[in-house]
Enzyme design. Structure first.
Site, short mmCIF file in Angstrom:
data_model
loop_
_atom_site.label_atom_id
_atom_site.label_comp_id
_atom_site.label_asym_id
_atom_site.label_seq_id
_atom_site.Cartn_x
_atom_site.Cartn_y
_atom_site.Cartn_z
N LYS A 44 0.80 -1.24 0.00
CA LYS A 44 0.00 0.00 0.00
C LYS A 44 0.84 1.28 0.00
O LYS A 44 0.50 2.25 -0.67
CB LYS A 44 -0.94 0.02 1.22
CG LYS A 44 -2.14 -0.91 1.08
CD LYS A 44 -2.90 -1.02 2.38
CE LYS A 44 -4.27 -0.44 2.27
NZ LYS A 44 -5.10 -0.73 3.46
N ASP A 48 -10.39 3.27 2.74
CA ASP A 48 -10.69 2.70 4.07
C ASP A 48 -11.44 3.70 4.95
O ASP A 48 -12.43 3.36 5.60
CB ASP A 48 -9.39 2.29 4.79
CG ASP A 48 -8.65 1.19 4.05
OD1 ASP A 48 -9.23 0.12 3.85
OD2 ASP A 48 -7.50 1.42 3.67
P1 NAD Z 1 -1.72 -2.25 12.29
O1 NAD Z 1 -0.83 -3.40 12.57
O2 NAD Z 1 -1.34 -1.25 11.28
O3 NAD Z 1 -1.98 -1.47 13.68
C1 NAD Z 1 -2.26 -2.16 14.85
C2 NAD Z 1 -2.79 -1.22 15.92
O4 NAD Z 1 -3.31 -2.01 17.00
C3 NAD Z 1 -1.73 -0.30 16.54
O5 NAD Z 1 -2.34 0.93 16.87
C4 NAD Z 1 -1.33 -1.08 17.81
O6 NAD Z 1 -0.78 -0.24 18.80
C5 NAD Z 1 -2.68 -1.61 18.23
N1 NAD Z 1 -2.72 -2.80 19.08
C6 NAD Z 1 -2.31 -4.05 18.76
N2 NAD Z 1 -2.60 -4.89 19.78
C7 NAD Z 1 -3.22 -4.15 20.74
C8 NAD Z 1 -3.76 -4.44 22.04
N3 NAD Z 1 -3.73 -5.67 22.53
N4 NAD Z 1 -4.34 -3.41 22.73
C9 NAD Z 1 -4.37 -2.16 22.24
N5 NAD Z 1 -3.86 -1.84 21.03
C10 NAD Z 1 -3.29 -2.81 20.30
O7 NAD Z 1 -3.13 -2.89 11.97
P2 NAD Z 1 -4.30 -2.33 11.02
O8 NAD Z 1 -4.02 -2.72 9.63
O9 NAD Z 1 -4.53 -0.90 11.36
O10 NAD Z 1 -5.52 -3.23 11.51
C11 NAD Z 1 -6.09 -3.05 12.80
C12 NAD Z 1 -7.40 -3.83 12.85
O11 NAD Z 1 -8.29 -3.25 11.89
C13 NAD Z 1 -7.28 -5.30 12.47
O12 NAD Z 1 -8.15 -6.04 13.31
C14 NAD Z 1 -7.80 -5.35 11.04
O13 NAD Z 1 -8.39 -6.60 10.70
C15 NAD Z 1 -8.86 -4.25 11.09
N6 NAD Z 1 -9.17 -3.65 9.79
C16 NAD Z 1 -10.46 -3.63 9.40
C17 NAD Z 1 -10.81 -3.06 8.20
C18 NAD Z 1 -12.24 -3.08 7.78
O14 NAD Z 1 -12.53 -2.84 6.59
N7 NAD Z 1 -13.18 -3.31 8.70
C19 NAD Z 1 -9.82 -2.46 7.40
C20 NAD Z 1 -8.49 -2.47 7.83
C21 NAD Z 1 -8.18 -3.08 9.04
#
Ligand code: NAD
Length: 290
Positions: A73, A110
């Site tokens: 990305k 997104d």
């Molecule tokens: P990422 O790895 O870029 O970021 C992870 C985030 O989670 C960081 O802010 C980190 O500090 C935090 N984190 C991780 N474990 C944690 C915990 N136990 N407690 C508190 N904070 C914690 O991940 P991302 O790509 O931003 O994805 C995050 C979530 O969003 C995932 O579950 C992913 O499946 C979901 N997501 C959903 C959609 C959608 O369309 N609904 C789109 C993108 C991502």
């Protein structure tokens, strides 16, 4: 499908790795067929180091456009000819449109999908005071879109882990680009600040992995800060109903919105950029996301 494809059929694609699990080919091909659009969508497994080759190949093949997933990305944002304001601020894109002249425009849908999903549940971002938990990929896209959509305040919280610095950068970028939006970042462990800010906010968003399988029993915030005036939204869609969303419903929060709709609406936004037509979102939801 085979009867539909002919010598004029235009290619759309997903690039990234892994892509085998992706629901995008089913969602877009169903929609093309439903609307009688002569296009087909395929997923290609592309590792980061092959991103530039894949983008060049799609240019050469006159693809109509493509979606981008991890880990490509950010790299794709540096390879296109122009970026939408949101993609520019986020520094990444998940949707690339091939324009009439063959040039490439990168978008990020997104945040658009997240905001649309909120609206579908009766929650407006404009003028709202938002508490946003998270500073990773999903959180950054949401923070930027909420700012561009004129939220009044965005209070970002995250653990002081490797993602915190990214949140600080996002705050700086939003302050420069949209100075009228008040945006701050704080440590998620500082529960007094979190409770105080949430107490005067309209929307609480979890954009972290907390609550995602296998962390189903994890909540990103203490249950005590949930109250009926608050709309609560989660980006996590596996499980469909996270612990946070369940607790929000129990507390009578004015909305409790799961993450699956964000997935649907970010795809619908990309479909519209690709074709100029509305995706049959309701049918896609029923056929592929329920
Ligand atoms: P990422 O790895 O870029 O970021 C992870 C985030 O989670 C960081 O802010 C980190 O500090 C935090 N984190 C991780 N474990 C944690 C915990 N136990 N407690 C508190 N904070 C914690 O991940 P991302 O790509 O931003 O994805 C995050 C979530 O969003 C995932 O579950 C992913 O499946 C979901 N997501 C959903 C959609 C959608 O369309 N609904 C789109 C993108 C991502």
């Amino acid at each position: 499908m085979e009867r539909r494809i002919n010598g004029h059929t235009r290619l759309y694609a997903l690039i990234g790795s892994p892509v085998g699990h992706s629901g995008s080919p089913a969602m877009y091909n169903y929609s093309f067929q439903k609307l009688g659009i002569d296009c087909a969508y395929l997923a290609f497994d592309v590792p980061l180091e092959k991103t530039a080759d894949a983008v060049q190949a799609l240019r050469t093949l006159h693809a109509g456009g493509f979606n981008v997933t991890m880990p490509c990305k950010t790299a794709v944002a540096g390879l296109v000819d122009r970026l939408s304001p949101a993609a520019e601020l986020v520094g990444a894109c998940n949707t690339v449109v091939v324009e009439e002249d063959g040039s490439l425009t990168g978008h990020i849908t997104d945040g658009i999908g997240f905001v649309r999903n909120l609206r579908e549940h009766g929650v407006e971002v404009k003028g709202s005071r938002i508490v946003l938990i998270g500073t990773g990929g999903a959180a950054t896209a949401i923070a930027v879109q909420a700012a561009l959509d004129h939220a009044a305040e965005i209070a970002i919280f995250n653990r002081r882990d490797e993602f915190f610095a990214n949140g600080e950068k996002t705050v700086e970028k939003i302050r420069r680009a949209v100075p009228e939006v008040k945006v701050t970042i704080s440590d998620l462990e500082d529960e007094d600040v979190l409770a105080e800010v949430t107490g005067r906010s309209d929307i609480l968003i979890n954009a972290t992995r907390a609550g995602m399988s296998p962390m189903e029993n994890t909540m990103p915030v203490p249950e005590s800060i949930l109250r009926p005036e608050l709309a609560v939204a989660d980006v996590v869609y596996n499980p469909r109903e996270t612990l946070l969303i369940r607790k929000a419903k129990e507390k009578g929060c004015r909305a409790a919105v799961g993450g699956i709709g964000m997935l649907l609406w970010q795809g619908a936004a990309a479909f519209e950029l690709f074709t100029g037509q509305e995706m049959p979102a309701q049918e896609v939801m029923e056929n592929f996301f329920s």
